[in-house]
Design a protein around this motif. Structure first.
Motif, short mmCIF file in Angstrom:
data_model
loop_
_atom_site.label_atom_id
_atom_site.label_comp_id
_atom_site.label_asym_id
_atom_site.label_seq_id
_atom_site.Cartn_x
_atom_site.Cartn_y
_atom_site.Cartn_z
N GLU A 146 0.84 -1.20 0.00
CA GLU A 146 0.00 0.00 0.00
C GLU A 146 0.88 1.26 0.00
OE1 GLU A 146 -3.21 2.40 -0.30
OE2 GLU A 146 -3.20 0.23 -0.52
N THR A 147 1.97 1.24 0.73
CA THR A 147 2.91 2.36 0.71
C THR A 147 3.45 2.59 -0.70
OG1 THR A 147 3.56 2.03 3.02
CG2 THR A 147 5.15 3.19 1.60
N LEU A 148 3.81 1.49 -1.38
CA LEU A 148 4.32 1.60 -2.75
C LEU A 148 3.25 2.15 -3.69
CD1 LEU A 148 6.38 -1.71 -3.08
CD2 LEU A 148 7.22 0.59 -2.55
N ARG A 149 2.02 1.67 -3.53
CA ARG A 149 0.91 2.14 -4.37
C ARG A 149 0.65 3.63 -4.16
NH1 ARG A 149 -4.22 3.41 -4.62
NH2 ARG A 149 -4.52 3.43 -2.38
N GLU A 150 0.57 4.04 -2.90
CA GLU A 150 0.32 5.45 -2.59
C GLU A 150 1.46 6.34 -3.09
OE1 GLU A 150 -0.45 5.79 1.59
OE2 GLU A 150 -2.25 4.54 1.47
N ARG A 151 2.67 5.85 -2.96
CA ARG A 151 3.83 6.60 -3.44
C ARG A 151 3.75 6.80 -4.95
NH1 ARG A 151 9.00 3.64 -1.68
NH2 ARG A 151 8.41 4.34 0.38
N ALA A 152 3.34 5.75 -5.66
CA ALA A 152 3.20 5.85 -7.12
C ALA A 152 2.13 6.87 -7.49
CB ALA A 152 2.87 4.48 -7.71
N LEU A 153 0.99 6.81 -6.82
CA LEU A 153 -0.09 7.76 -7.10
C LEU A 153 0.34 9.20 -6.83
CD1 LEU A 153 -3.12 5.74 -5.67
CD2 LEU A 153 -2.56 6.15 -8.08
N THR A 154 1.09 9.40 -5.75
CA THR A 154 1.58 10.74 -5.40
C THR A 154 2.50 11.28 -6.50
OG1 THR A 154 1.41 10.28 -3.05
CG2 THR A 154 2.88 12.07 -3.68
N ARG A 155 3.26 10.39 -7.13
CA ARG A 155 4.17 10.80 -8.22
C ARG A 155 3.44 10.97 -9.54
NH1 ARG A 155 8.55 6.88 -5.95
NH2 ARG A 155 7.39 5.29 -7.07
N GLY A 156 2.13 10.67 -9.57
CA GLY A 156 1.36 10.79 -10.81
C GLY A 156 1.39 9.53 -11.65
N GLU A 157 1.92 8.45 -11.10
CA GLU A 157 1.94 7.18 -11.83
C GLU A 157 0.61 6.45 -11.60
OE1 GLU A 157 6.34 5.44 -11.60
OE2 GLU A 157 5.56 6.01 -9.62
N THR A 158 0.34 5.51 -12.47
CA THR A 158 -0.83 4.67 -12.26
C THR A 158 -0.51 3.73 -11.11
OG1 THR A 158 -1.29 4.74 -14.63
CG2 THR A 158 -2.36 2.99 -13.37
N GLY A 159 -1.42 3.63 -10.20
CA GLY A 159 -1.20 2.73 -9.06
C GLY A 159 -1.49 1.29 -9.45
N PHE A 160 -1.67 0.45 -8.45
CA PHE A 160 -1.97 -0.95 -8.70
C PHE A 160 -2.86 -1.44 -7.57
CE2 PHE A 160 2.03 -0.74 -6.36
CZ PHE A 160 1.83 -1.63 -5.31
N ASP A 161 -3.51 -2.55 -7.82
CA ASP A 161 -4.37 -3.18 -6.83
C ASP A 161 -3.49 -4.03 -5.91
OD1 ASP A 161 -5.98 -5.67 -5.91
OD2 ASP A 161 -7.53 -4.20 -6.47
N VAL A 162 -3.48 -3.71 -4.63
CA VAL A 162 -2.61 -4.40 -3.67
C VAL A 162 -2.97 -5.88 -3.58
CG1 VAL A 162 -1.94 -4.53 -1.24
CG2 VAL A 162 -2.08 -2.30 -2.38
N SER A 163 -4.25 -6.21 -3.55
CA SER A 163 -4.66 -7.61 -3.47
C SER A 163 -4.19 -8.38 -4.70
CB SER A 163 -6.17 -7.73 -3.33
OG SER A 163 -6.57 -7.22 -2.08
N GLU A 164 -4.23 -7.74 -5.84
CA GLU A 164 -3.76 -8.37 -7.08
C GLU A 164 -2.24 -8.60 -7.01
OE1 GLU A 164 -4.56 -9.83 -11.02
OE2 GLU A 164 -5.93 -9.16 -9.47
N ALA A 165 -1.52 -7.64 -6.44
CA ALA A 165 -0.07 -7.82 -6.28
C ALA A 165 0.23 -9.01 -5.37
CB ALA A 165 0.57 -6.55 -5.73
#
Length: 187
Positions: free
Chosen positions: A130-149
């Motif tokens: 979740e930290t990695l996903r939120e970090r990506a979104l903050t940078r403007g990147e497309t996030g990902f589904d944590v459960s899928e990861a």
């Protein structure tokens, strides 16, 4: 997992700390199958009833000690991009969990009959992702589904560690991350 609420600080925390330290010390010098509750109690200076009251049995105590050792001490490394963040995290995760110590901790967590230890352990991984996903979104990147990861990347790693049917090479782990990221990009 502890059966009673353990307050931060105070006598309860000191007892838990001493019992955990004793278990870690014993695991360094002997096989876990040779460890007993009376042995832990004697070496930690508590009564066996204290251990049974707090942890229920030896498997729960071993699981609690393992979870405490697995607790993250820092957020995953920030490499500047979601793909490399995820790859770096997964390579480190696979290395740690497949080590002798990691395998022993997994065995202790899975040996717990209550399942609470496994849940806490899983939550650590979810939180990091979740930290990695939120970090990506903050940078403007497309996030990902944590459960899928968890399903696509983490689960195969744990499966191969538990069943020892495949060597967890860095190339294999990178391929899991790559397929996951391709799936995310195509979604």
């Amino acid at each position: 997992m502890a059966r009673e609420m353990v307050r931060q600080g105070g006598r309860s925390a000191r007892i838990q700390s001493e019992v955990h330290r004793t278990v870690r010390d014993l695991l360094k010098t002997m096989d876990r199958g040779a460890i007993t509750v009376p042995m832990v109690a004697e070496k930690s200076g508590v009564t066996p009833s204290t251990i049974y009251r707090r942890w229920g049995d030896l498997s729960e105590l071993l699981a609690d000690v393992a979870v405490a050792r697995m607790r993250p001490v820092a957020d995953p490394e920030d490499t500047g991009a979601m793909g490399s963040d995820l790859e770096t995290f997964i390579l480190q995760y696979a290395e740690e969990m497949s080590s002798k110590v990691g395998r022993s901790m997994l065995a202790d967590v899975l040996g717990s009959m209550e399942g609470a230890a496994a849940g806490r352990c899983c939550q650590f991984t979810y939180d990091h992702l979740e930290t990695l996903r939120e970090r990506a979104l903050t940078r403007g990147e497309t996030g990902f589904d944590v459960s899928e990861a968890i399903d696509v990347v983490v689960a195969p790693i744990i499966y191969h560690i538990l069943f020892g049917d495949r060597e967890l090479t860095t190339d294999y782990c990178r391929s899991l991350v790559s397929r996951f990221l391709e799936k995310c990009a195509g979604a």
